[in-house]
Enzyme design. Structure first.
Site, PDB file in Angstrom:
ATOM      1  CE1 TYR A  71      12.376 -10.140  19.179  1.00 25.64           C
ATOM      2  CE2 TYR A  71      12.687 -10.226  16.806  1.00 25.64           C
ATOM      3  CZ  TYR A  71      12.935  -9.621  18.020  1.00 25.64           C
ATOM      4  OH  TYR A  71      13.741  -8.510  18.077  1.00 25.64           O
ATOM      5  CG  ASP A  79      22.012 -10.716  18.214  1.00 30.50           C
ATOM      6  OD1 ASP A  79      22.275 -10.112  19.272  1.00 30.50           O
ATOM      7  OD2 ASP A  79      22.335 -10.299  17.095  1.00 30.50           O
ATOM      8  CG  HIS A 135      23.601   2.249  35.261  1.00 24.86           C
ATOM      9  ND1 HIS A 135      24.508   1.804  36.186  1.00 24.86           N
ATOM     10  CD2 HIS A 135      23.992   1.731  34.068  1.00 24.86           C
ATOM     11  CE1 HIS A 135      25.410   1.038  35.592  1.00 24.86           C
ATOM     12  NE2 HIS A 135      25.109   0.987  34.304  1.00 24.86           N
TER      13      HIS A 135
END
Length: 394
Positions: free
Chosen positions: A134, A104, A247
């Site tokens: 990453y 994050d 959704h």
């Protein structure tokens, strides 16, 4: 050799450097999980580790080398807000995977979440949670993408979609740079549109659409089974009902296909003399469709249910379960609507989407699904228009 047995107390920094392959077997005997001859080689490889594509390994990578048994049990989570962190917690409690890497922009929060989650491990299953970047996604079997931005006051849905699309344009390539073989599981809302965009950006990196899927209506289907099970007096695990489409508000509860065990819903109600009239169905439909609104009104956001749903999807991928789940994935045609992404029952396995399962729908249910698919297609088109406008203005 080892100066002292490896127990739950851990090791000193000097002792970590001295761990040998024999320590893997000892660690297994001391309760950190059974290790057979076939897996000792992969554990040894985990101890030795691999260099990080030209850069020094992070602390997360160093820890992984002496703990992780195999990369196939490694899971990444990009975006560690309440949804991402709760998904990690659900996986720890169920023993899904052996390592979870949190990524994050807010590194302080990510490190705090990793610490807090690791403190739950002694009460659950052996797992390692690390805060990384990453590059630490290298070797992940699955990466949950829960990154995104919230809606600003006065911002339109199209503008919000445009900003989240810009986030994904950066996030998806960054993930695939270090985890090119990972299955991407999208959790960012609106999940149908974001999954479609993620598949598009992943395709530019050479990743097939089958390795990109979203949480879809897994949670909605669970809500449907739970509420219907309560009314019928049946464990929700034996209430098989699907919610398909978006959704969101246009989702479709497929009453016509519900079975209790293997018994059609109407037959079950007749045999048990249970009343399930239109008024009761409408009440259940409303509670499923409006569930998120009610929860958000009461506590600000939803995360337990979706966290558990994400854990279930990851489990299906990690274990190659070939589970039937109402995830969302790009489809060439759904109810006559071309090239869109909505939730349907899919077979999910070790490489992502195995196949979509055809449904025999007609009448109102088919019309509602078509309308829902059209709504998502229009939302995707609106993002395309916004991107084209921004490119023109440059």
């Amino acid at each position: 050799g080892i100066r002292r047995p490896l127990g739950r107390g851990g090791t000193t920094g000097r002792e970590k450097k001295m761990i040998s392959v024999s320590a893997v077997a000892r660690r297994a005997m001391l309760g950190r999980g059974a290790v057979g001859p076939a897996s000792l080689g992969t554990q040894a490889a985990g101890l030795l580790g691999r260099p990080r594509r030209g850069e020094a390994p992070s602390p997360a990578g160093l820890q992984r080398r002496w703990y992780t048994s195999t990369d196939q049990l490694k899971i990444g989570i990009v975006g560690t807000g309440m949804v991402g962190a709760t998904a990690a917690y659900a996986m720890i409690l169920q023993g899904i995977g052996r390592e979870v890497v949190l990524v994050d922009l807010n590194t302080k929060r990510t490190e705090a979440e990793a610490d807090d989650l690791n403190h739950a491990v002694p009460f659950a299953k052996p797992e390692l949670v690390t805060a990384g970047g990453y590059p630490d996604l290298d070797g992940c079997k699955v990466v949950i993408v829960a990154a995104g931005v919230g809606q600003k006051p006065g911002e339109t849905r199209q503008q919000l979609l445009g900003r989240n699309a810009a986030v994904f344009k950066k996030v998806i390539p960054n993930i695939l740079q270090y985890a090119p073989k990972a299955v991407l599981l999208i959790a960012t809302n609106p999940v149908d549109v974001m999954t479609h965009l993620a598949a598009r950006y992943a395709a530019a990196e050479g990743v097939p659409a089958s390795r990109v899927l979203g949480s879809g209506t897994c949670l909605d289907s669970a809500r449907f089974s739970y509420l219907l099970g309560r009314h019928l007096g049946v464990d929700s695990n034996y209430v098989h009902g699907y919610v398909v489409g978006e959704h969101g508000d246009s989702e479709v509860l497929l009453w016509s296909l519900v079975t209790i065990g293997s018994v059609p819903l109407d037959d079950f109600c007749q045999a048990r003399q249970i009343v399930l009239d239109d008024a009761i169905k409408k009440d259940i439909d409303t509670k499923v469709r409006r569930a998120a609104y009610n929860i958000i009104d009461g506590k600000g956001s939803t995360y337990y249910g979706v966290g558990a749903a994400l854990a279930a999807i990851v489990k299906a991928i990690i274990n190659n379960e070939k589970s039937v789940l109402t995830i969302c994935a790009p489809m060439a045609n759904i109810a006559g609507v071309q090239n869109t992404t909505v939730a349907m029952p899919f077979l999910v396995g070790g490489h992502g989407v195995v196949a979509n399962l055809p449904l025999s729908l007609e009448g109102d249910e088919l019309a509602q699904l078509q309308a829902s698919a059209k709504l998502i297609k229009d939302a995707i088109a609106s993002v395309d228009e916004l991107e084209a406008e921004q490119a023109h203005n440059k």
